[in-house]
Scaffold this active site. Structure first.
Site, PDB file in Angstrom:
ATOM      1  N   GLN A   1       0.831  -1.196   0.000  1.00 59.41           N
ATOM      2  CA  GLN A   1       0.000   0.000   0.000  1.00 59.41           C
ATOM      3  C   GLN A   1       0.872   1.255   0.000  1.00 59.41           C
ATOM      4  O   GLN A   1       0.380   2.359  -0.108  1.00 59.41           O
ATOM      5  CB  GLN A   1      -0.912   0.011   1.234  1.00 59.41           C
ATOM      6  N   ASN A   2       2.185   1.051   0.129  1.00 57.12           N
ATOM      7  CA  ASN A   2       3.116   2.177   0.223  1.00 57.12           C
ATOM      8  C   ASN A   2       3.452   2.739  -1.157  1.00 57.12           C
ATOM      9  O   ASN A   2       3.532   1.994  -2.125  1.00 57.12           O
ATOM     10  CB  ASN A   2       4.393   1.745   0.958  1.00 57.12           C
TER      11      ASN A   2
ATOM     12  N   HIS B   1      -1.458   1.315  -4.404  1.00 60.30           N
ATOM     13  CA  HIS B   1      -1.904   2.717  -4.318  1.00 60.30           C
ATOM     14  C   HIS B   1      -0.999   3.662  -5.102  1.00 60.30           C
ATOM     15  O   HIS B   1      -0.974   4.866  -4.847  1.00 60.30           O
ATOM     16  CB  HIS B   1      -2.003   3.137  -2.843  1.00 60.30           C
TER      17      HIS B   1
ATOM     18  N   CYS C   1      -0.461  13.741 -15.729  1.00 60.08           N
ATOM     19  CA  CYS C   1      -1.272  14.949 -15.954  1.00 60.08           C
ATOM     20  C   CYS C   1      -2.701  14.668 -15.521  1.00 60.08           C
ATOM     21  O   CYS C   1      -3.181  13.543 -15.661  1.00 60.08           O
ATOM     22  CB  CYS C   1      -1.250  15.331 -17.435  1.00 60.08           C
TER      23      CYS C   1
ATOM     24  N   CYS D   1      -4.361  15.186 -19.758  1.00 62.18           N
ATOM     25  CA  CYS D   1      -3.871  14.400 -20.907  1.00 62.18           C
ATOM     26  C   CYS D   1      -3.165  13.145 -20.413  1.00 62.18           C
ATOM     27  O   CYS D   1      -3.051  12.930 -19.209  1.00 62.18           O
ATOM     28  CB  CYS D   1      -2.935  15.254 -21.763  1.00 62.18           C
TER      29      CYS D   1
ATOM     30  N   CYS E   1       1.648  20.759 -16.691  1.00 58.93           N
ATOM     31  CA  CYS E   1       1.993  19.878 -17.821  1.00 58.93           C
ATOM     32  C   CYS E   1       2.178  20.742 -19.055  1.00 58.93           C
ATOM     33  O   CYS E   1       1.697  21.889 -19.085  1.00 58.93           O
ATOM     34  CB  CYS E   1       0.851  18.889 -18.023  1.00 58.93           C
TER      35      CYS E   1
ATOM     36  N   CYS F   1       0.575  20.586 -21.577  1.00 62.89           N
ATOM     37  CA  CYS F   1      -0.759  20.891 -22.111  1.00 62.89           C
ATOM     38  C   CYS F   1      -1.414  22.009 -21.311  1.00 62.89           C
ATOM     39  O   CYS F   1      -2.533  22.414 -21.600  1.00 62.89           O
ATOM     40  CB  CYS F   1      -1.647  19.646 -22.088  1.00 62.89           C
TER      41      CYS F   1
ATOM     42  N   SER G   1      -2.582  -1.563   9.239  1.00 61.10           N
ATOM     43  CA  SER G   1      -3.732  -1.627  10.162  1.00 61.10           C
ATOM     44  C   SER G   1      -4.908  -2.345   9.499  1.00 61.10           C
ATOM     45  O   SER G   1      -5.897  -2.654  10.146  1.00 61.10           O
ATOM     46  CB  SER G   1      -4.154  -0.201  10.509  1.00 61.10           C
TER      47      SER G   1
HETATM   48  C1  BV8 Z   1     -11.874   2.501  -3.563  1.00 61.17           C
HETATM   49  C2  BV8 Z   1      -2.121   6.624  -1.513  1.00 61.17           C
HETATM   50  C3  BV8 Z   1     -13.552   1.947  -5.151  1.00 61.17           C
HETATM   51  C4  BV8 Z   1      -2.119   8.104  -1.362  1.00 61.17           C
HETATM   52  C5  BV8 Z   1      -3.838   5.645  -0.069  1.00 61.17           C
HETATM   53  C6  BV8 Z   1     -16.358   3.648   4.492  1.00 61.17           C
HETATM   54  C7  BV8 Z   1     -16.173   2.395   5.010  1.00 61.17           C
HETATM   55  C8  BV8 Z   1     -15.295   1.473   4.375  1.00 61.17           C
HETATM   56  C9  BV8 Z   1     -14.560   1.819   3.206  1.00 61.17           C
HETATM   57  C10 BV8 Z   1     -14.774   3.078   2.724  1.00 61.17           C
HETATM   58  C11 BV8 Z   1     -15.658   3.974   3.345  1.00 61.17           C
HETATM   59  N1  BV8 Z   1     -15.643   5.092   2.654  1.00 61.17           N
HETATM   60  C12 BV8 Z   1     -14.785   4.926   1.588  1.00 61.17           C
HETATM   61  C13 BV8 Z   1     -14.251   3.700   1.636  1.00 61.17           C
HETATM   62  C14 BV8 Z   1     -13.278   3.108   0.729  1.00 61.17           C
HETATM   63  C15 BV8 Z   1     -11.881   3.689   1.079  1.00 61.17           C
HETATM   64  C16 BV8 Z   1     -11.440   3.243   2.452  1.00 61.17           C
HETATM   65  O1  BV8 Z   1     -11.030   2.107   2.660  1.00 61.17           O
HETATM   66  N2  BV8 Z   1     -11.516   4.195   3.432  1.00 61.17           N
HETATM   67  C17 BV8 Z   1     -11.099   3.856   4.816  1.00 61.17           C
HETATM   68  C18 BV8 Z   1     -10.392   5.053   5.413  1.00 61.17           C
HETATM   69  C19 BV8 Z   1     -12.303   3.513   5.623  1.00 61.17           C
HETATM   70  N3  BV8 Z   1     -11.007   3.113   0.079  1.00 61.17           N
HETATM   71  C20 BV8 Z   1     -10.853   3.815  -1.079  1.00 61.17           C
HETATM   72  O2  BV8 Z   1     -11.312   4.916  -1.305  1.00 61.17           O
HETATM   73  C21 BV8 Z   1     -10.034   3.087  -2.121  1.00 61.17           C
HETATM   74  N4  BV8 Z   1     -10.692   3.122  -3.399  1.00 61.17           N
HETATM   75  O3  BV8 Z   1     -12.457   1.932  -2.661  1.00 61.17           O
HETATM   76  O4  BV8 Z   1     -12.301   2.559  -4.867  1.00 61.17           O
HETATM   77  C22 BV8 Z   1     -14.450   3.054  -4.980  1.00 61.17           C
HETATM   78  C23 BV8 Z   1     -14.382   4.062  -5.919  1.00 61.17           C
HETATM   79  C24 BV8 Z   1     -15.333   5.059  -5.805  1.00 61.17           C
HETATM   80  C25 BV8 Z   1     -16.220   5.106  -4.710  1.00 61.17           C
HETATM   81  C26 BV8 Z   1     -16.213   4.080  -3.745  1.00 61.17           C
HETATM   82  C27 BV8 Z   1     -15.306   3.032  -3.862  1.00 61.17           C
HETATM   83  C28 BV8 Z   1      -8.666   3.794  -2.335  1.00 61.17           C
HETATM   84  C29 BV8 Z   1      -7.820   3.591  -1.105  1.00 61.17           C
HETATM   85  C30 BV8 Z   1      -6.396   4.107  -1.385  1.00 61.17           C
HETATM   86  C31 BV8 Z   1      -6.193   5.497  -0.825  1.00 61.17           C
HETATM   87  N5  BV8 Z   1      -4.774   5.869  -0.963  1.00 61.17           N
HETATM   88  N6  BV8 Z   1      -2.521   5.990  -0.263  1.00 61.17           N
HETATM   89  C32 BV8 Z   1      -1.107   8.593  -0.357  1.00 61.17           C
HETATM   90  O5  BV8 Z   1      -0.482   7.749   0.330  1.00 61.17           O
HETATM   91  O6  BV8 Z   1      -0.955   9.811  -0.307  1.00 61.17           O
HETATM   92  S1  BV8 Z   1      -4.293   4.837   1.408  1.00 61.17           S
HETATM   93  C33 BV8 Z   1      -2.969   5.115   2.505  1.00 61.17           C
HETATM   94  O7  BV8 Z   1      -3.496   4.960   3.782  1.00 61.17           O
HETATM   95  C34 BV8 Z   1      -1.858   4.098   2.427  1.00 61.17           C
HETATM   96  O8  BV8 Z   1      -1.552   3.736   1.120  1.00 61.17           O
HETATM   97  C35 BV8 Z   1      -2.447   2.931   3.225  1.00 61.17           C
HETATM   98  O9  BV8 Z   1      -3.239   2.156   2.418  1.00 61.17           O
HETATM   99  C36 BV8 Z   1      -3.367   3.616   4.204  1.00 61.17           C
HETATM  100  C37 BV8 Z   1      -2.769   3.601   5.559  1.00 61.17           C
HETATM  101  O10 BV8 Z   1      -2.896   2.289   6.031  1.00 61.17           O
HETATM  102  P1  BV8 Z   1      -1.579   1.517   6.577  1.00 61.17           P
HETATM  103  O11 BV8 Z   1      -0.547   1.466   5.507  1.00 61.17           O
HETATM  104  O12 BV8 Z   1      -2.080   0.293   7.175  1.00 61.17           O
HETATM  105  O13 BV8 Z   1      -0.978   2.512   7.666  1.00 61.17           O
HETATM  106  P2  BV8 Z   1      -1.588   2.891   9.075  1.00 61.17           P
HETATM  107  O14 BV8 Z   1      -0.884   4.137   9.460  1.00 61.17           O
HETATM  108  O15 BV8 Z   1      -3.067   2.871   9.037  1.00 61.17           O
HETATM  109  O16 BV8 Z   1      -1.107   1.696  10.038  1.00 61.17           O
HETATM  110  C38 BV8 Z   1       0.267   1.464  10.227  1.00 61.17           C
HETATM  111  C39 BV8 Z   1       0.333   0.122  10.936  1.00 61.17           C
HETATM  112  O17 BV8 Z   1       1.716  -0.209  11.090  1.00 61.17           O
HETATM  113  C40 BV8 Z   1      -0.290   0.153  12.336  1.00 61.17           C
HETATM  114  O18 BV8 Z   1      -1.072  -1.015  12.521  1.00 61.17           O
HETATM  115  C41 BV8 Z   1       0.931   0.167  13.266  1.00 61.17           C
HETATM  116  O19 BV8 Z   1       0.691  -0.517  14.470  1.00 61.17           O
HETATM  117  C42 BV8 Z   1       1.967  -0.578  12.429  1.00 61.17           C
HETATM  118  N7  BV8 Z   1       3.370  -0.227  12.684  1.00 61.17           N
HETATM  119  C43 BV8 Z   1       3.873   0.980  13.058  1.00 61.17           C
HETATM  120  N8  BV8 Z   1       5.239   0.904  13.136  1.00 61.17           N
HETATM  121  C44 BV8 Z   1       5.594  -0.381  12.774  1.00 61.17           C
HETATM  122  C45 BV8 Z   1       4.398  -1.095  12.481  1.00 61.17           C
HETATM  123  N9  BV8 Z   1       4.404  -2.381  12.096  1.00 61.17           N
HETATM  124  C46 BV8 Z   1       5.633  -3.005  11.995  1.00 61.17           C
HETATM  125  N10 BV8 Z   1       6.821  -2.369  12.245  1.00 61.17           N
HETATM  126  C47 BV8 Z   1       6.835  -1.078  12.638  1.00 61.17           C
HETATM  127  N11 BV8 Z   1       7.986  -0.468  12.896  1.00 61.17           N
HETATM  128 ZN    ZN Z   2      -1.278  17.296 -19.794  1.00 63.17          ZN
END
Ligand code: BV8
Ligand code: ZN
Length: 240
Positions: A97-98, A115, A123, A126, A143, A145, A184
């Site tokens: 997801q990173n 992600h 862009c 375009c 861009c 464009c 998470s």
């Molecule tokens: C979609 C890119 C179809 C950008 C990211 C309501 C209910 C349920 C779902 C939804 C809802 N409303 C909307 C949704 C869907 C939504 C969603 O899931 N929302 C959540 C918040 C409820 N999902 C979407 O929108 C996805 N698209 O569904 O499309 C669609 C289309 C149209 C309409 C409807 C549906 C798109 C999701 C992608 C979003 N982009 N990133 C950017 O990064 O800038 S998500 C981003 O946040 C990350 O990529 C990652 O996915 C997420 C964070 O989660 P984690 O990586 O797990 O990180 P987090 O901080 O949460 O946890 C860290 C963990 O590590 C912890 O557990 C911690 O204990 C642990 N940890 C800490 N240190 C360590 C460790 N573990 C080991 N070692 C360590 N040292």
């Molecule tokens: Zn463009």
């Protein structure tokens, strides 16, 4: 740490990793949880949306510029390195997801970026796309464009790249061992990948200092960090 399921692990041929922000935390990149999840008091989950981008592209770009600076300066840690090294002993696929590219920087060859990537730029109108590692002099960058460029990442409410998601589901359904590290499992659809593995009777291991949405589904949970745990995990395959 792994004694109770050492044999099941040792016989694994195809190992699938599902990773999140936690695996890059020990490389100095903040996660999305708690205080880490705030930037200038803006909720990261709110900034990572197409609405925020059109409402205030300069602000969103300031956020991504700062993250690009941090990420380009960051090095993979022992967690990333261990996963890359494991390719010597088994078939490994990383479903991340990173957007930081640290798995590839560590040498992992099969990485699906669910992600997108902060290195890739596209862009908003375009079909211009490119990998840009340099700092943008003006933001929001334009861009040729004339329209605004954006990071080639998936924002909330946007669908994941279809081909990447399809490959991820196939990989998750074919693995005999899935290791879920530093996520998470709050964000969908990435958080359903372990279910595909379970349906394939794969062994599920969670490595995370904290409980997650699916901890109760795991065959083994290691409450520690990825950089401390993964080197020991791959030592099972090195037969040391
Ligand atoms: C979609 C890119 C179809 C950008 C990211 C309501 C209910 C349920 C779902 C939804 C809802 N409303 C909307 C949704 C869907 C939504 C969603 O899931 N929302 C959540 C918040 C409820 N999902 C979407 O929108 C996805 N698209 O569904 O499309 C669609 C289309 C149209 C309409 C409807 C549906 C798109 C999701 C992608 C979003 N982009 N990133 C950017 O990064 O800038 S998500 C981003 O946040 C990350 O990529 C990652 O996915 C997420 C964070 O989660 P984690 O990586 O797990 O990180 P987090 O901080 O949460 O946890 C860290 C963990 O590590 C912890 O557990 C911690 O204990 C642990 N940890 C800490 N240190 C360590 C460790 N573990 C080991 N070692 C360590 N040292
Ligand atoms: Zn463009």
């Amino acid at each position: 740490m792994f004694d109770i399921i050492k044999d099941q692990i040792g016989n694994a041929k195809k190992i699938i990793f599902v990773t999140g922000a936690g695996i890059s935390q020990e490389s100095g990149i903040p996660t999305f949880r708690g205080k880490d999840g705030l930037w200038r008091n803006y909720d990261a989950m709110k900034l990572a949306t197409i609405d925020a981008f059109y409402e205030n592209p300069k602000l969103v770009w300031e956020w991504y510029n700062e993250r690009r600076r941090n990420i380009f300066a960051a090095q993979p840690n022992e967690g990333h390195n261990a996963i890359a090294e494991l390719e010597k002993y088994a078939k490994v696929v990383v479903l991340t997801q990173n957007i930081d590219g640290l798995h590839q920087k560590a040498g992992s060859t099969e990485v699906l970026e669910l992600h997108g990537s902060i290195i890739k730029i596209k862009c908003s109108v375009c079909n211009f796309r490119d990998e840009i590692l340099t700092e943008f002099s003006e933001i929001p960058p334009l861009c040729n464009c004339g329209n605004i460029l954006r990071p080639d990442v998936v924002w909330f409410g946007e669908s994941l790249p279809h081909d990447v998601w399809q490959k991820a589901v196939i990989s998750a359904s074919e693995g005999d061992l899935m290791v879920i590290v530093g996520t998470s499992l709050v964000v969908s659809p990435a958080n359903i990948l372990p279910i595909y593995a379970k349906q394939n009777d794969a062994v599920l291991i969670e490595i995370n200092p904290e409980k997650t949405e699916m901890s109760s589904e795991m065959d083994l949970t290691i409450r520690s960090t990825s950089a401390l745990t993964l080197p020991e995990f791959i030592s099972i395959f090195k037969g040391v």
